[in-house]
Write a protein that holds these residues in place. Structure first.
Motif, PDB file in Angstrom:
ATOM      1  N   ILE A 462       0.848  -1.206   0.000  1.00  0.00           N
ATOM      2  CA  ILE A 462       0.000   0.000   0.000  1.00  0.00           C
ATOM      3  C   ILE A 462       0.879   1.251   0.000  1.00  0.00           C
ATOM      4  O   ILE A 462       0.649   2.188  -0.773  1.00  0.00           O
ATOM      5  CB  ILE A 462      -0.946  -0.001   1.225  1.00  0.00           C
ATOM      6  N   ILE A 463       1.908   1.245   0.840  1.00  0.00           N
ATOM      7  CA  ILE A 463       2.777   2.415   0.948  1.00  0.00           C
ATOM      8  C   ILE A 463       3.541   2.633  -0.355  1.00  0.00           C
ATOM      9  O   ILE A 463       3.668   3.761  -0.836  1.00  0.00           O
ATOM     10  CB  ILE A 463       3.757   2.260   2.138  1.00  0.00           C
ATOM     11  N   GLN A 464       3.991   1.538  -0.968  1.00  0.00           N
ATOM     12  CA  GLN A 464       4.710   1.665  -2.238  1.00  0.00           C
ATOM     13  C   GLN A 464       3.789   2.290  -3.280  1.00  0.00           C
ATOM     14  O   GLN A 464       4.180   3.174  -4.044  1.00  0.00           O
ATOM     15  CB  GLN A 464       5.171   0.281  -2.700  1.00  0.00           C
ATOM     16  N   HIS A 465       2.541   1.831  -3.283  1.00  0.00           N
ATOM     17  CA  HIS A 465       1.584   2.342  -4.263  1.00  0.00           C
ATOM     18  C   HIS A 465       1.293   3.828  -4.042  1.00  0.00           C
ATOM     19  O   HIS A 465       1.236   4.609  -4.982  1.00  0.00           O
ATOM     20  CB  HIS A 465       0.298   1.537  -4.177  1.00  0.00           C
ATOM     21  N   LEU A 466       1.107   4.177  -2.769  1.00  0.00           N
ATOM     22  CA  LEU A 466       0.858   5.582  -2.430  1.00  0.00           C
ATOM     23  C   LEU A 466       2.043   6.452  -2.824  1.00  0.00           C
ATOM     24  O   LEU A 466       1.872   7.555  -3.353  1.00  0.00           O
ATOM     25  CB  LEU A 466       0.630   5.716  -0.927  1.00  0.00           C
ATOM     26  N   THR A 467       3.249   5.947  -2.546  1.00  0.00           N
ATOM     27  CA  THR A 467       4.455   6.712  -2.861  1.00  0.00           C
ATOM     28  C   THR A 467       4.520   6.988  -4.357  1.00  0.00           C
ATOM     29  O   THR A 467       4.764   8.114  -4.788  1.00  0.00           O
ATOM     30  CB  THR A 467       5.710   5.922  -2.417  1.00  0.00           C
ATOM     31  N   GLU A 468       4.252   5.945  -5.161  1.00  0.00           N
ATOM     32  CA  GLU A 468       4.277   6.118  -6.615  1.00  0.00           C
ATOM     33  C   GLU A 468       3.193   7.095  -7.068  1.00  0.00           C
ATOM     34  O   GLU A 468       3.414   7.923  -7.942  1.00  0.00           O
ATOM     35  CB  GLU A 468       4.077   4.763  -7.314  1.00  0.00           C
ATOM     36  N   LEU A 469       2.022   6.982  -6.450  1.00  0.00           N
ATOM     37  CA  LEU A 469       0.917   7.868  -6.836  1.00  0.00           C
ATOM     38  C   LEU A 469       1.284   9.327  -6.552  1.00  0.00           C
ATOM     39  O   LEU A 469       1.063  10.212  -7.384  1.00  0.00           O
ATOM     40  CB  LEU A 469      -0.358   7.488  -6.072  1.00  0.00           C
ATOM     41  N   PHE A 470       1.875   9.567  -5.395  1.00  0.00           N
ATOM     42  CA  PHE A 470       2.205  10.946  -5.014  1.00  0.00           C
ATOM     43  C   PHE A 470       3.335  11.531  -5.861  1.00  0.00           C
ATOM     44  O   PHE A 470       3.562  12.728  -5.834  1.00  0.00           O
ATOM     45  CB  PHE A 470       2.526  11.033  -3.511  1.00  0.00           C
ATOM     46  N   GLU A 471       4.046  10.667  -6.612  1.00  0.00           N
ATOM     47  CA  GLU A 471       5.094  11.196  -7.493  1.00  0.00           C
ATOM     48  C   GLU A 471       4.534  11.673  -8.830  1.00  0.00           C
ATOM     49  O   GLU A 471       5.213  12.333  -9.591  1.00  0.00           O
ATOM     50  CB  GLU A 471       6.160  10.115  -7.738  1.00  0.00           C
ATOM     51  N   LYS A 472       3.281  11.319  -9.128  1.00  0.00           N
ATOM     52  CA  LYS A 472       2.686  11.727 -10.411  1.00  0.00           C
ATOM     53  C   LYS A 472       2.410  13.224 -10.395  1.00  0.00           C
ATOM     54  O   LYS A 472       1.937  13.755  -9.384  1.00  0.00           O
ATOM     55  CB  LYS A 472       1.361  10.992 -10.641  1.00  0.00           C
ATOM     56  N   VAL A 497       1.022   5.168   6.899  1.00  0.00           N
ATOM     57  CA  VAL A 497       0.623   6.221   5.963  1.00  0.00           C
ATOM     58  C   VAL A 497       1.132   7.572   6.472  1.00  0.00           C
ATOM     59  O   VAL A 497       1.639   8.399   5.708  1.00  0.00           O
ATOM     60  CB  VAL A 497      -0.916   6.240   5.777  1.00  0.00           C
ATOM     61  N   GLN A 498       1.030   7.768   7.793  1.00  0.00           N
ATOM     62  CA  GLN A 498       1.528   9.015   8.381  1.00  0.00           C
ATOM     63  C   GLN A 498       3.028   9.204   8.135  1.00  0.00           C
ATOM     64  O   GLN A 498       3.465  10.276   7.740  1.00  0.00           O
ATOM     65  CB  GLN A 498       1.296   8.960   9.889  1.00  0.00           C
ATOM     66  N   ASN A 499       3.781   8.123   8.353  1.00  0.00           N
ATOM     67  CA  ASN A 499       5.226   8.209   8.154  1.00  0.00           C
ATOM     68  C   ASN A 499       5.570   8.502   6.702  1.00  0.00           C
ATOM     69  O   ASN A 499       6.523   9.209   6.399  1.00  0.00           O
ATOM     70  CB  ASN A 499       5.913   6.900   8.574  1.00  0.00           C
ATOM     71  N   MET A 500       4.771   7.930   5.789  1.00  0.00           N
ATOM     72  CA  MET A 500       5.059   8.140   4.379  1.00  0.00           C
ATOM     73  C   MET A 500       4.777   9.577   3.960  1.00  0.00           C
ATOM     74  O   MET A 500       5.528  10.189   3.217  1.00  0.00           O
ATOM     75  CB  MET A 500       4.209   7.172   3.554  1.00  0.00           C
ATOM     76  N   LEU A 501       3.674  10.126   4.453  1.00  0.00           N
ATOM     77  CA  LEU A 501       3.268  11.466   4.006  1.00  0.00           C
ATOM     78  C   LEU A 501       4.095  12.574   4.652  1.00  0.00           C
ATOM     79  O   LEU A 501       4.276  13.639   4.073  1.00  0.00           O
ATOM     80  CB  LEU A 501       1.793  11.700   4.315  1.00  0.00           C
ATOM     81  N   GLN A 502       4.549  12.323   5.871  1.00  0.00           N
ATOM     82  CA  GLN A 502       5.364  13.316   6.587  1.00  0.00           C
ATOM     83  C   GLN A 502       4.770  14.714   6.504  1.00  0.00           C
ATOM     84  O   GLN A 502       5.468  15.685   6.173  1.00  0.00           O
ATOM     85  CB  GLN A 502       6.769  13.317   6.007  1.00  0.00           C
ATOM     86  N   GLY A 503       3.476  14.788   6.759  1.00  0.00           N
ATOM     87  CA  GLY A 503       2.844  16.110   6.844  1.00  0.00           C
ATOM     88  C   GLY A 503       2.519  16.764   5.509  1.00  0.00           C
ATOM     89  O   GLY A 503       2.083  17.906   5.475  1.00  0.00           O
ATOM     90  N   ARG A 504       2.704  16.050   4.371  1.00  0.00           N
ATOM     91  CA  ARG A 504       2.385  16.669   3.078  1.00  0.00           C
ATOM     92  C   ARG A 504       0.889  16.898   2.910  1.00  0.00           C
ATOM     93  O   ARG A 504       0.460  17.826   2.237  1.00  0.00           O
ATOM     94  CB  ARG A 504       2.878  15.790   1.925  1.00  0.00           C
ATOM     95  N   SER A 505       0.063  15.992   3.448  1.00  0.00           N
ATOM     96  CA  SER A 505      -1.390  16.167   3.390  1.00  0.00           C
ATOM     97  C   SER A 505      -1.907  15.774   4.754  1.00  0.00           C
ATOM     98  O   SER A 505      -1.226  15.086   5.501  1.00  0.00           O
ATOM     99  CB  SER A 505      -2.061  15.215   2.403  1.00  0.00           C
ATOM    100  N   ARG A 506      -3.134  16.192   5.036  1.00  0.00           N
ATOM    101  CA  ARG A 506      -3.701  15.795   6.317  1.00  0.00           C
ATOM    102  C   ARG A 506      -4.486  14.507   6.154  1.00  0.00           C
ATOM    103  O   ARG A 506      -5.257  14.351   5.222  1.00  0.00           O
ATOM    104  CB  ARG A 506      -4.577  16.904   6.843  1.00  0.00           C
ATOM    105  N   ILE A 507      -4.255  13.592   7.072  1.00  0.00           N
ATOM    106  CA  ILE A 507      -4.916  12.287   6.991  1.00  0.00           C
ATOM    107  C   ILE A 507      -6.201  12.347   7.797  1.00  0.00           C
ATOM    108  O   ILE A 507      -6.184  12.712   8.969  1.00  0.00           O
ATOM    109  CB  ILE A 507      -4.006  11.197   7.577  1.00  0.00           C
ATOM    110  N   ILE A 508      -7.292  11.978   7.157  1.00  0.00           N
ATOM    111  CA  ILE A 508      -8.570  12.027   7.851  1.00  0.00           C
ATOM    112  C   ILE A 508      -9.258  10.679   7.761  1.00  0.00           C
ATOM    113  O   ILE A 508      -9.332  10.077   6.689  1.00  0.00           O
ATOM    114  CB  ILE A 508      -9.444  13.137   7.253  1.00  0.00           C
ATOM    115  N   ILE A 509      -9.713  10.220   8.908  1.00  0.00           N
ATOM    116  CA  ILE A 509     -10.402   8.934   8.957  1.00  0.00           C
ATOM    117  C   ILE A 509     -11.819   9.189   9.447  1.00  0.00           C
ATOM    118  O   ILE A 509     -12.009   9.657  10.561  1.00  0.00           O
ATOM    119  CB  ILE A 509      -9.685   8.001   9.941  1.00  0.00           C
ATOM    120  N   PRO A 510     -12.825   8.926   8.617  1.00  0.00           N
ATOM    121  CA  PRO A 510     -14.190   9.146   9.082  1.00  0.00           C
ATOM    122  C   PRO A 510     -14.479   8.275  10.298  1.00  0.00           C
ATOM    123  O   PRO A 510     -13.902   7.204  10.464  1.00  0.00           O
ATOM    124  CB  PRO A 510     -15.052   8.725   7.895  1.00  0.00           C
TER     125      PRO A 510
END
Length: 676
Positions: A462-472, A497-510
């Motif tokens: 999941i983290i690998q996929h997110l990382t690739e997505l955020f590079e687009k 997910v928090q460690n991967m984003l490092q504050g780039r976006s805010r993570i929200i969980i309903p």
């Protein structure tokens, strides 16, 4: 254009796949495009009036758990989730029921959900071998490459059943439950014709899987083939997105600030280290946190809207049992319509992966031969063991220090001794898996590290996929990341997910993260036009003949017919991968029957992951469907008949319509993606 004489060639639009010689290999020689054009349709144009429904019922048919929710069209704000199910598990909120189904030995539907599980569990082992019990079967639609109406599933006892029957039984069960509840609520027999049904599927599913769901709905009599618009297919992360942008601030937990409210205590496994804010302190808290980027939890602040501005982008990460689905949306104010910025991506990285890792661990300790045998010989005990594992899986957290105990069913211990001639305890000592121990109470004792290791492959994916997505490039400046789906509750995943984003976006969980998709699907059913622009996941087109141009076309594609030189196998692109398509946008093509007496035109539809394809014979281009135009009864005196075909790609499903231009009559058109 072709002359009359050329058009009359025998058997032109037949299935040329039968004789793959290079020149007339894959093409449908005989279709020449008359008027390729891409048109944006006006709202007044050809949109059938919306049928009126009294209620929208959404079915979230999940890999691990399922449920339904509904709203009356007169009060769209009020979404009802289904009643509590009987027989819930400890430590698992039972708003949804497990996606498990039980058939009697003569293959009749018996029960679904907790009821199926409990009944199966209580059967005598000699009897249970005859009954057909299925769970986690939805993933088969994602993993089967050439899905067809005849695809099989395996029950727990190893017997095969038709997937279509199982899906139809499940939908029929939800239909019955929902109609019963609606009848109770309205005080009279509720008519199925008053219901608009919505079924959720992962966005990364290909067209065949979506069509399979629709076929199952027809088979279950949820809706009839004559009335297809009574059912809409909703994409899971889209549904979540629609719901998330309506969230009020007190309905979510912001991981960035680690504060939670609404009666969640820090131990409610919603992430570690969260603190409680009492309403008394909240006002003070609001003032203090105006500067910081805290999401506060007071009703007065209103909706998430107040934080979202025109053009804001956000990502929805839908982590379910089977798949993880990522969608990137941009908001268009004032109506809050959504526009997809990048084609749906993801993969089979749901929480099931953790169960597989646990199974691999058991094989390592007790031997693959034993586990395979145990599953077939004591299927109910195996189900029990996995339920025990499930509740411990939910207790895994990054900061956990005490071990997790998993009850081994008595029949596991007993059967192992018979099978191997020594005890389970001996096997654990002998295996070199040092972080799993045997506790004297008859449990497997796993260290937290051992449990975290089971999560690792899935979370890494999941983290690998997110990382690739955020590079687009399309995925820059993401304001929020919404984490939804049952697996989103996992503190281990949240932390990763928090460690991967490092504050780039805010993570929200309903707040009720497992029901997010269900509620969003109801909202989607009430207003399917809320998503205005989507991205095509694949390139679609057909094979056509073009005039042969020396030097431009490869010589092996030359076909000479009646003195005219044609180039075969040319890929005529309807729509390219990752191209933006507006809702209601139509791709228009005209086709001419090969001979006047022809009753049916069959055109092969090809698709490719690549954005550009010149020929249908290129690697990566595959035949994925057929477009059928039923031109019987439209014969006319016109010297050449032109059938104008309109295809719609902007919706969750691909549709086709066709008109005979000379008579203006509608031609029955259908587009089929299931390989028969």
């Amino acid at each position: 254009m072709m002359t009359e004489k050329e058009t009359a060639t025998e058997k032109i639009i037949t299935d040329a796949m039968a004789n793959p010689s290079p020149a007339k290999s894959m093409g449908d020689p005989g279709i020449t495009p008359l008027s390729p054009s891409h048109i944006q349709q006006n709202d007044t144009d050809q949109v059938p009036p919306e049928p009126s429904f009294v209620v929208v019922v959404a079915i979230d048919f999940g890999t691990t758990s399922s449920g339904y929710a509904y709203a009356f069209t007169k009060e769209p704000e009020c979404i009802h989730t289904m009643r509590r199910w009987e027989g819930g598990d400890p430590g698992v909120s039972n708003q949804k029921t497990p996606t498990t189904i039980l058939l009697t030995p003569d293959r009749k539907f018996h029960s679904f959900g907790y009821a199926a599980r409990d009944f199966y569990h209580d059967l005598d082992p000699s009897e249970s071998k005859q009954w057909l019990y299925l769970e986690k079967f939805k993933m088969k639609l994602h993993t089967t490459a050439n899905l067809s109406i005849d695809t099989d599933l395996h029950a727990a006892n190893g017997k095969r059943v038709k997937a279509l029957d199982i899906f139809a039984y499940a939908l029929a069960f939800f239909k019955e439950q929902a109609l019963k509840e609606l009848s109770d609520q309205t005080g009279s027999e509720f008519d199925n014709n008053d219901v608009r049904w919505v079924i959720t599927v992962p966005a990364i599913w290909k067209m065949p899987a979506k069509q399979f769901m629709r076929e199952a709905a027809y088979k279950s009599a949820l809706v009839s083939r004559e009335n297809p618009e009574q059912l809409i297919i909703s994409l899971e992360p889209e549904a979540a997105s629609i719901y998330c942008r309506k969230l009020r601030l007190h309905q979510m937990v912001d991981l960035g600030t680690q504060t939670t409210q609404n009666g969640f205590s820090p131990t409610d496994n919603l992430g570690s280290g969260m603190t409680q804010v009492s309403p008394g302190h909240a006002k003070e808290h609001v003032r203090r946190n105006r500067q910081s980027r805290t999401f506060l939890v007071e009703n007065v602040i209103g909706e998430l809207w107040s934080e979202l501005e025109e053009g804001d982008r956000y990502v929805v990460v839908d982590c379910g049992g089977g798949t993880v689905d990522l969608t990137v949306h941009q908001i268009r104010l004032p109506e809050g319509h959504l526009k997809e910025l990048y084609k749906a991506s993801g993969g089979p990285y749901g929480s099931l992966g953790i169960d597989y890792e646990f199974e691999k661990l058991l094989c390592k300790i007790f031997g693959q031969d034993f586990i395979d045998q145990f599953k077939i010989k004591r299927p109910a005990a195996w189900v029990d063991l996995m339920i025990a594992f499930e509740s411990r899986k939910r207790a895994a957290a990054p900061d956990r220090t005490n071990p997790l105990n998993i009850n081994l069913p008595f029949s596991f211990i007993d059967y192992y001794k018979k099978f191997r001639g020594h005890s389970v305890e001996h096997a654990l000592r002998k295996s070199n898996v040092d972080f799993v121990k045997w506790s004297s109470q008859g449990m497997l004792r796993m260290s937290p590290d051992a449990m975290n290791l089971l999560f690792k492959p899935t979370i890494d994916h999941i983290i690998q996929h997110l990382t690739e997505l955020f590079e687009k490039p399309e995925v820059s400046d993401i304001k929020f990341l919404f984490l939804v789906g049952g697996f989103a509750e996992s503190p281990l995943l949240q932390q990763a997910v928090q460690n991967m984003l490092q504050g780039r976006s805010r993570i929200i969980i309903p707040h009720d993260v497992g029901l997010t998709i269900l509620k969003g699907a109801v909202l989607f059913g009430l207003d399917p036009s809320v998503i205005k622009v989507r991205r095509s996941p694949l390139t679609y087109g057909v094979g056509v003949l073009n005039r042969f141009v020396e030097g431009k076309h490869p010589p092996e594609k030359l076909l000479v017919k009646d003195g005219t030189r044609w180039c075969t196998d040319v890929f005529d692109t309807f729509i390219a991968a990752d191209q933006s398509v507006a809702l209601g946008e139509l791709v228009k093509r005209s086709y001419t029957p090969a001979k006047p007496s022809q009753q049916v035109i069959v055109i092969h539809v090809y698709c490719s992951e690549k954005e550009r394809a010149a020929f249908i014979s290129e690697p990566g281009v595959r035949k994925c469907g057929t477009l059928r135009l039923d031109v019987s009864g439209t014969e006319s005196t016109a010297p050449r008949r032109e059938i104008q075909t309109l295809m719609q790609f902007g919706d969750t499903e691909i549709r086709a319509m066709a008109v005979d231009v000379s008579t203006g009559r509608t031609v029955k058109a259908s587009i089929d993606f299931l390989s028969h």
